[in-house]
Design a protein around this motif. Structure first.
Motif, mmCIF file in Angstrom:
data_model
loop_
_atom_site.group_PDB
_atom_site.id
_atom_site.type_symbol
_atom_site.label_atom_id
_atom_site.label_comp_id
_atom_site.label_asym_id
_atom_site.label_seq_id
_atom_site.Cartn_x
_atom_site.Cartn_y
_atom_site.Cartn_z
ATOM 1 N N ILE A 55 -5.178 8.022 -1.508
ATOM 2 C CA ILE A 55 -6.532 8.375 -0.840
ATOM 3 C C ILE A 55 -6.309 7.770 0.632
ATOM 4 O O ILE A 55 -6.068 6.772 0.776
ATOM 5 C CB ILE A 55 -7.696 7.694 -1.631
ATOM 6 N N VAL A 56 -6.839 8.917 1.424
ATOM 7 C CA VAL A 56 -6.970 7.981 2.941
ATOM 8 C C VAL A 56 -8.554 7.998 3.127
ATOM 9 O O VAL A 56 -9.228 9.122 2.806
ATOM 10 C CB VAL A 56 -6.148 8.673 4.209
ATOM 11 N N SER A 57 -8.890 7.306 3.846
ATOM 12 C CA SER A 57 -10.515 6.910 4.131
ATOM 13 C C SER A 57 -10.917 7.786 5.411
ATOM 14 O O SER A 57 -12.200 8.067 5.493
ATOM 15 C CB SER A 57 -10.636 5.601 4.398
ATOM 16 N N ASP A 112 -6.327 8.840 15.334
ATOM 17 C CA ASP A 112 -7.027 8.571 16.427
ATOM 18 C C ASP A 112 -6.669 7.621 17.262
ATOM 19 O O ASP A 112 -6.916 7.872 18.550
ATOM 20 C CB ASP A 112 -8.556 8.335 15.893
ATOM 21 N N HIS A 113 -6.615 6.429 16.675
ATOM 22 C CA HIS A 113 -6.117 5.221 17.700
ATOM 23 C C HIS A 113 -4.820 5.422 18.535
ATOM 24 O O HIS A 113 -4.927 5.262 19.634
ATOM 25 C CB HIS A 113 -5.974 4.063 16.771
ATOM 26 N N PRO A 120 -6.587 14.973 6.282
ATOM 27 C CA PRO A 120 -7.587 14.999 7.519
ATOM 28 C C PRO A 120 -6.970 14.696 8.853
ATOM 29 O O PRO A 120 -6.613 13.491 9.036
ATOM 30 C CB PRO A 120 -8.725 14.183 6.943
ATOM 31 N N VAL A 121 -7.140 15.418 9.744
ATOM 32 C CA VAL A 121 -6.723 15.297 11.234
ATOM 33 C C VAL A 121 -7.762 15.906 12.274
ATOM 34 O O VAL A 121 -8.140 17.018 12.083
ATOM 35 C CB VAL A 121 -5.211 15.898 11.510
ATOM 36 N N ASN A 122 -8.214 15.022 13.065
ATOM 37 C CA ASN A 122 -9.143 15.694 14.068
ATOM 38 C C ASN A 122 -8.578 16.779 14.987
ATOM 39 O O ASN A 122 -7.183 16.656 15.363
ATOM 40 C CB ASN A 122 -9.803 14.574 14.879
ATOM 41 N N ALA A 159 -13.202 10.563 3.546
ATOM 42 C CA ALA A 159 -11.998 10.384 2.500
ATOM 43 C C ALA A 159 -11.686 11.246 1.724
ATOM 44 O O ALA A 159 -12.379 12.399 1.320
ATOM 45 C CB ALA A 159 -12.797 9.270 1.621
ATOM 46 N N ALA A 160 -10.332 11.449 1.341
ATOM 47 C CA ALA A 160 -9.672 12.686 0.789
ATOM 48 C C ALA A 160 -8.290 11.964 0.031
ATOM 49 O O ALA A 160 -7.649 11.143 0.276
ATOM 50 C CB ALA A 160 -9.270 13.808 1.740
#
Lengths: 349, 349
Positions: free
Chosen positions: A181-183, A188-189, A261-263, A311-312
């Motif tokens: 799982i990633v939160s 981003d950073h 998930p990626v912005n 999270a996913a």
């Protein structure tokens, strides 16, 4: 404080003043810097002991200790600065053992000529991060090096924390069948730093995700005490973190690209610069690995927390004698997500 | 280890190799550096956890935490190097609370291009100091900065230790009438560094006194549990340390110049360079302050220990609303031993 300052000729000039070698010399100038800057910003009962170490009470159990040098460049970036980052980074390393972070130590290596105004801004950011996280900075050290022998300021923070009974979180506990799982959204950073360095402009600014994750971790551990692995994917990103865990546990991993998930502005910046978001640093995200049967419950508590809203489940642990991390691509193929071999993004944290 | 190295192209070249940016990148090159250098040198059960933090057991009581950045220049000096110094320095800061040092964390900021051979020599020296002191290095971090943005290597070490019951040692406990003791001849470390920088030659080489003092402290605390103050007079020397304590406790001090032990070659070098040994750094000496009635017993156990063989009472604590440290000179006069106001010896530790 008033008594202490009696001997000083005049207060530090935080508008135009600069660090000089005497601020690291152990004498009056250093005492003044400590009084007027560090003690004032970090004020707490342990720091006020004013000894070369700080004393605190402990109860029987297990503790953890983590240390991190911070050399991020530039020192100020969208969404944060080296000060807050150095508090978040070490709190997160402590929290990734499932531990409750208790205390921090901070050590500074400052370059001669560094503006006091910038130093104060950084220290204030540390103080704010420490107060928001409720993890006090209880001891510290300051050294000054000559101009050209450093780069503004480097900050090493070290943290200690206490591990709740029954919790045993460690990289080697990943087991085939476990869920990964990633939160939240990744990269981003690193892309906030890179877009500033490369002077990229987007419709929406990319902002560092720097944040202290111990509150999220506490909620996760309370809901699922048997979490197998927690780790914050900083330098080298999610890809490197998962390779480390695969090696440590002697397992493989299969990721699902479509689930990560990626912005959109991060994805766009990565494409522009030829980078893979899987290798880009995060400072406010974690990777969790747990038994398949615990995954739904864990996702639920994570999504209920502001720092885990997106999270996913991004994959699962497999049996693999080669300890490969692989990925099902969006186009139905498979590829190996290898270790980063060179240096992609120097001085990202 | 063999399994880990499978993916590496070839082992690190510790003879001719150099640090490059990839060694700080979080990828394969960094993993190789950690495996082949740090894990091998510092090997212990905690470090082998291979997580971003190390877990250890604690029992109820009081703990201390201390941190120190080491930026000494040159990195290698007569009697030691930055590696051993960084272990001794933090062990001593922990011990000066009367605590038994338990664990160390080490963080490195390395300049790109730094020779691997020098790095290994430094790490080996840390490992040896840690083993001799029986205080393991249980976690760490490595960062690399570009050439010209650092100076070889900076090492921050952080230590934790446990304070025995009944022991309460702190700078503010100095009381008028207390005796001030030093554990041996002063100024050796600072003058060892200075004589190398200035290329001075003496019949007898000046050698740094760098040493871990926790064994001496244990003996002292067992004999006199009510020691009031302990402090290691590093940067700024004995003069600065005593001024700090005087300020902290709200007392004055009167020293006896004739009683202060100084090695003849250190006295000669100080005279040559126009320095006062009272302001010169020590890395293997301590200042102890205790009730007058405890002084003989304390001196006796100190002198029975190899690191306290030349221990001496050098003065006493006085009532003084100005918190002055004064000294009866060898010629029968008196002078104020003030705070150092500028920077006498930059980058001495």
């Amino acid at each position: 404080m008033s008594e202490v300052k009696k001997g000083y000729i005049r207060p530090l000039d935080f508008k135009h003043g600069r660090i000089d070698m005497s601020h690291g010399g152990g004498g009056r100038a250093m005492a003044q810097l400590i009084d007027e800057l560090f003690l004032r910003a970090f004020d707490n009962e342990w720091l006020r002991q004013l000894n070369d170490q700080a004393c605190f009470a402990v109860t029987t159990g297990r503790m953890v200790m983590a240390t991190d040098a911070h050399v991020v460049s530039p020192l100020f970036f969208p969404g944060g600065d080296i000060g807050g980052l150095s508090v978040h980074g070490t709190i997160n390393d402590v929290a990734m053992a499932g531990a409750r972070p208790l205390y921090l130590a901070a050590s500074f290596v400052i370059e001669e000529g560094f503006p006091l105004a910038d130093l104060r801004r950084i220290v204030d950011s540390m103080a704010q991060a420490s107060q928001e996280a409720r993890v006090p900075i209880i001891t510290g050290d300051t050294k000054v090096v000559e101009q050209g022998k450093g780069d503004g300021v480097f900050i090493t923070t070290t943290g200690v924390g206490v591990v709740p009974e029954g919790v045993s979180i460690s990289g080697e506990r990943a087991r085939p069948g476990d869920r990964i799982i990633v939160s939240g959204a990744i990269g981003d950073h690193g892309m906030a730093i890179m877009s500033q360095r490369e002077n990229l402009r987007f419709d929406t600014e990319i902002v560092s995700d720097t944040a202290a994750l111990h509150g999220l971790v506490t909620a996760m551990v309370m809901a699922v005490p048997d979490i197998h692995v927690l780790r914050d994917p900083t330098r080298g990103g999610v890809a490197t973190t998962l390779n480390e865990i695969a090696r440590q546990a002697g397992v493989g991993m299969m990721l699902d690209e479509a689930a990560i998930p990626v912005n959109p502005q991060v994805a766009a910046a990565c494409e522009f610069l030829g980078l893979d978001p899987l290798y880009v640093a995060n400072e406010g995200k974690l990777v969790a690995i747990c038994a398949a049967g615990d995954a739904d419950r864990l996702l639920e508590v994570m999504r209920a927390h502001p720092l885990g809203a997106r999270a996913a489940v991004i994959g699962e642990v497999t049996e693999d004698p080669h300890h490969f991390v692989q990925m099902k691509t969006a186009f139905g193929g498979r590829r190996i997500v290898d270790w980063l071999s060179g240096e992609q993004l120097p001085r990202i944290c």
